[in-house]
Design a protein around this motif. Structure first.
Motif, PDB file in Angstrom:
ATOM      1  N   CYS A 646      48.490  35.806  33.742  1.00  0.00           N
ATOM      2  CA  CYS A 646      47.664  36.020  32.548  1.00  0.00           C
ATOM      3  C   CYS A 646      48.390  35.425  31.363  1.00  0.00           C
ATOM      4  CB  CYS A 646      47.378  37.506  32.353  1.00  0.00           C
ATOM      5  SG  CYS A 646      48.848  38.469  32.018  1.00  0.00           S
ATOM      6  N   CYS A 649      52.043  36.727  31.013  1.00  0.00           N
ATOM      7  CA  CYS A 649      53.118  36.450  31.954  1.00  0.00           C
ATOM      8  C   CYS A 649      53.181  34.987  32.411  1.00  0.00           C
ATOM      9  CB  CYS A 649      53.039  37.374  33.156  1.00  0.00           C
ATOM     10  SG  CYS A 649      51.561  37.122  34.154  1.00  0.00           S
ATOM     11  N   HIS A 684      48.111  38.844  41.389  1.00  0.00           N
ATOM     12  CA  HIS A 684      48.677  38.659  40.055  1.00  0.00           C
ATOM     13  C   HIS A 684      50.200  38.757  40.102  1.00  0.00           C
ATOM     14  CE1 HIS A 684      48.038  38.083  35.866  1.00  0.00           C
ATOM     15  NE2 HIS A 684      48.922  39.051  35.579  1.00  0.00           N
ATOM     16  N   CYS A 688      54.407  40.970  36.001  1.00  0.00           N
ATOM     17  CA  CYS A 688      53.622  41.122  34.760  1.00  0.00           C
ATOM     18  C   CYS A 688      53.534  42.591  34.345  1.00  0.00           C
ATOM     19  CB  CYS A 688      52.233  40.552  34.962  1.00  0.00           C
ATOM     20  SG  CYS A 688      51.208  40.741  33.510  1.00  0.00           S
TER      21      CYS A 688
HETATM   22 ZN   LIG Z   1      50.087  38.892  33.815  1.00  0.00          ZN
END
Ligand SMILES: [Zn+2]
Ligand SMILES: [Zn+2]
Length: 781
Positions: A646, A649, A684, A688
């Motif tokens: 995202c 991160c 993901h 993060c």
């Molecule tokens: Zn992230």
């Protein structure tokens, strides 16, 4: 005579005169006071019970009911007493009717003299008023009775004006058998209202009360004609009518005989009789149309008897006047084996899917949907309620339009949850749904699938609002000056959008065996089939009519073959073809605040950056949602596509941008279990720390707000499973806020629960969370 004596005599005469006058006044005043006293002590027994008459829209009698004393005594209204009727009755019965105070002193005197000299009794001694008094209180003919009648006659004159007394007379006079009054007589002998009687007919009727046992219409017409002509001659001699009038009347044949009271629209008539306190109830029924529809319904049900489908009901509303112009309560009123006397139009039945158009119309007005909004038709569980579709299949992503055309259940339950069932109930109550009003606190989301009680009358009324730009005008049974209650249920734009969907011909609920004639008027319609296939519904409308059809069994018996599409719709089409055949009724056009826009065909939302397939869709500016579609998102992933990042991160370099379709958790499961390939967003970045927005996993087991019974001796474990979005690879389970286990998104876990209330939580690898509550009870099995 001396002047003195003369004066004295004058004085005495004057004194005597004054005394006489005084005595006379006293007698009059006392007599008058006595009359008033007696009038209070012996009130006039003038409460007359009349037959209830039901008429059609034109005022013609279509049904009537006997009085409690089994008489056909129908009330003749003042305006039904034609000048001809008035003139001939007065000429025959009581020439001085308008001049005497109830008793004709001259006639009484003449009759008394004749009686004293044992001459033949003459008619005419009894005034019309006296005859009314006698009819109200029949007595044996004695002197005492004559005095009582005289008093009653004075009472009548005191209370009523002359026309009202004549009206009473015409309502009470016996015309043979159990027929009383001129209205019942003219209807039963001449099949017309009294104001349409000819001079010959009036004269024939007026001689019957003289000898009701020998002068019977239909049995002794010759005798009646002879007597009639004698009276007509008398009228001629008295100069009441012109020579020409008399000649015509004498020449008129008498072919009348007693007929039966009509018994059309039996169910509605009975309903109106109970509803209304007046003697004459003028319905809005157009008899010609009514009889055609009755015939269609009866013939149609005859073809279904083999399938053991025995009953039907039809309600037709004229959309321009909001009047109920036809009303069929059952296929055959006189059919005793299948309960033909039950009124199917007013019976409370489950509505199947017929409330769905209202739901979507209300949702359009709330800005929740437009016709092309995509809803998900996948298995779902609403706090323990798991609806299924009619065919037990799930269609995945569907538009509102498709969901309504195919009458899909899950999208409608979801839409109702989104709208709020109270909003829907409120609208239905405003549209006079009585059972829903009674049950409003008990109804759940299943009401949109027919889990509630409605009547054909109510449903037809509701659909007339679609025909009338969303304005519900309470349908009128009874002819009255003003219109009924009005409620703007939804906007003209919502009505138009729903009508567009419901008027498509190429759809799954088009009847299988129907070969449409080219003259079939265009209509919009919705079908419904209730739970257990007990009720088949089809309700249709265009600008002219709203027609509601119910087919089923009054016994409640379900039939495997029964459906709204194939059982009720053919009758609906036949009715439209009959009452609105080849009509040039113009069709609905978009209202001014209904506009077209381009939307993404994947979601029905206004197109986002990556949406390529656009379609046009109706919407309401400032009402419809303007959320942009983001069904395709650009995601930063690692060079080998094994991780996604995202903004928080993402590394400075070394990532690539890829487009992914975003798939909702429940839809992912549907695609997965139907073997439809889709691309998952890589897991993901585990390093993060960002917390993501959006829906957490959907816990599919255990079920929220459910009680679980566990065997104390040998406790079975409960399954933990969840559906997740396609950007999720790992999920984490918590029980009563304590971490239990981590697993891959699709993997099932099991645990043995403790007794009592338990909070189960599931968090995905983006930090999105969902909690549910269950109750576990340990029992000895
Ligand atoms: Zn992230
Ligand atoms: Zn899109």
């Amino acid at each position: 005579m001396s002047p003195l004596f003369k004066r004295l005599q004058q004085k005495i005469t004057k004194k005597r005169l004054l005394l006489a006058v005084k005595r006379f006044v006293i007698v009059i005043v006392c007599g008058f006071l006595l009359f008033l006293l007696l009038n209070i002590l012996f009130p006039l027994p003038d409460k007359v019970e009349y037959s209830t008459i039901i008429t059609d829209a034109k005022g013609e009698v279509v049904n009537a009911y006997l009085t409690p004393d089994d008489k056909w005594r129908m009330k003749t209204e003042l305006d039904e007493i034609s000048p001809l009727l008035r003139k001939s009755i007065i000429a025959k019965e009581d020439k001085y009717f308008y001049y005497h105070p109830g008793i004709n002193v001259f006639a009484v005197g003449r009759a008394a003299v004749k009686n004293i000299f044992r001459m033949k009794r003459t008619s005419g001694a009894s005034t019309i008023t006296m005859q009314v008094a006698r009819a109200l209180e029949p007595r044996k003919r004695t002197v005492w009775a004559k005095i009582a009648e005289t008093f009653r006659a004075l009472q009548l004159e005191w209370k009523y004006d002359k026309d009202e007394i004549l009206q009473l007379y015409l309502n009470l006079v016996p015309y043979g058998g159990n027929i009383e009054g001129v209205k019942a007589a003219s209807l039963l002998y001449f099949k017309k209202n009294p104001d349409h009687l000819s001079l010959a007919e009036i004269s024939a009727l007026s001689i019957i009360p003289n000898r009701p046992s020998s002068l019977v219409i239909g049995k002794n017409n010759e005798g009646i004609m002879k007597e009639r002509n004698r009276w007509l001659q008398q009228f001629a001699d008295d100069g009441v009518f012109t020579k020409k009038e008399i000649e015509d009347a004498i020449a008129e044949p008498l072919q009348a005989s007693r007929t039966e009271v009509p018994h059309y629209i039996p169910h509605l008539s009975y309903k109106l009789k109970k509803l209304s306190s007046s003697h004459t109830v003028r319905s809005n029924i157009v008899l010609n149309t009514q009889l055609k529809i009755e015939k269609l319904t009866e013939d149609y049900i005859r073809t279904l008897k083999l399938k053991n489908i025995n009953n039907a009901a039809v309600v037709v509303i004229d959309n321009r006047t909001h009047k109920i112009v036809s009303y069929v309560g059952s296929a055959q009123f006189f059919d005793k084996t299948d309960g033909g006397q039950v009124n199917g139009a007013a019976a409370i039945r489950q509505p199947g899917s017929t409330l769905k158009p209202l739901l979507y119309a209300l949702s359009i007005d709330e800005g929740l949907i437009t016709p092309k909004t995509v809803l998900s038709d996948v298995p779902i569980n609403f706090n323990g309620y798991a609806p299924e579709n009619y065919d037990q299949k799930f269609k995945g992503a569907v538009t509102v339009e498709y969901a309504l055309e195919h009458s899909l259940n899950i999208p409608s339950v979801q839409s109702l949850r989104q709208l709020g069932k109270d909003k829907m109930i409120q609208k239905l109550v405003a549209c006079d749904f009585k059972q829903i009003q009674t049950d409003q606190n008990k109804l759940g989301l299943s009401m949109i699938l027919g889990g509630c009680g409605t009547t054909l009358e109510e449903l037809t009324g509701l659909f007339s609002a679609f025909a009338n730009n969303g304005l519900y005008v309470q349908p009128q049974f009874i002819n009255s000056k003003g219109e009924g209650k009005k409620v703007q249920v939804f906007s003209p734009s919502a009505a138009f959008m729903i009508t567009e969907i419901l008027s498509k011909v190429n759809r799954p609920d088009f009847p299988i065996n129907w070969t449409a004639t080219e003259h079939m008027p265009k209509i919009a319609w919705k079908t419904g089939t209730s739970y257990g296939r007990r009720d088949a519904w089809s309700i249709g409308y265009n600008k002219n009519y709203t027609v509601g059809v119910w087919v089923g069994n009054f016994s409640g018996l379900g039939i495997a073959d029964l459906s709204g599409a194939n059982t009720a719709t053919p009758l609906l089409f036949k009715i439209f073809n009959t009452i609105d055949y080849d009509s040039n009724s113009d069709w609905y056009t978009p209202p001014k605040d209904c506009e077209l826009r381009q939307v993404c065909n994947e979601t029905g939302l206004t197109p986002g950056q990556y949406c390529n397939n656009l379609i046009s869709d109706y919407f309401i500016p400032l009402t419809s949602s303007t959320t942009n579609c983001n069904h395709i998102q650009e995601v930063k992933v690692s060079a080998d596509s094994s991780l996604s990042y995202c903004e928080t991160c993402a590394p400075q370099t070394g990532y690539i941008r890829k487009l992914y379709k975003v798939i909702a958790p429940e839809m992912q499961d549907h695609l997965y279990s139907n073997g439809i390939a889709f691309r998952s967003i890589p897991a993901h970045n585990p390093a993060c720390e960002k917390i993501f927005k959006g829906d957490g996993p959907i816990i599919t087991s255990p079920l929220n707000s459910t009680e679980y019974y566990v065997n104390r001796k040998n406790p079975e474990p409960l399954q933990l499973s969840a559906n997740t979005a396609n950007d999720v690879s790992k999920i984490y389970w918590y029980v009563n806020n304590e971490f239990y286990k981590a697993s891959s998104a699709k993997e099932k876990q099991f645990f043995v629960p403790k007794e009592g209330p338990l909070r189960i939580s599931c968090t995905d690898d983006k930090g999105r969370n969902r909690n549910i509550m269950i109750t576990v009870k340990y029992v000895n099995m």
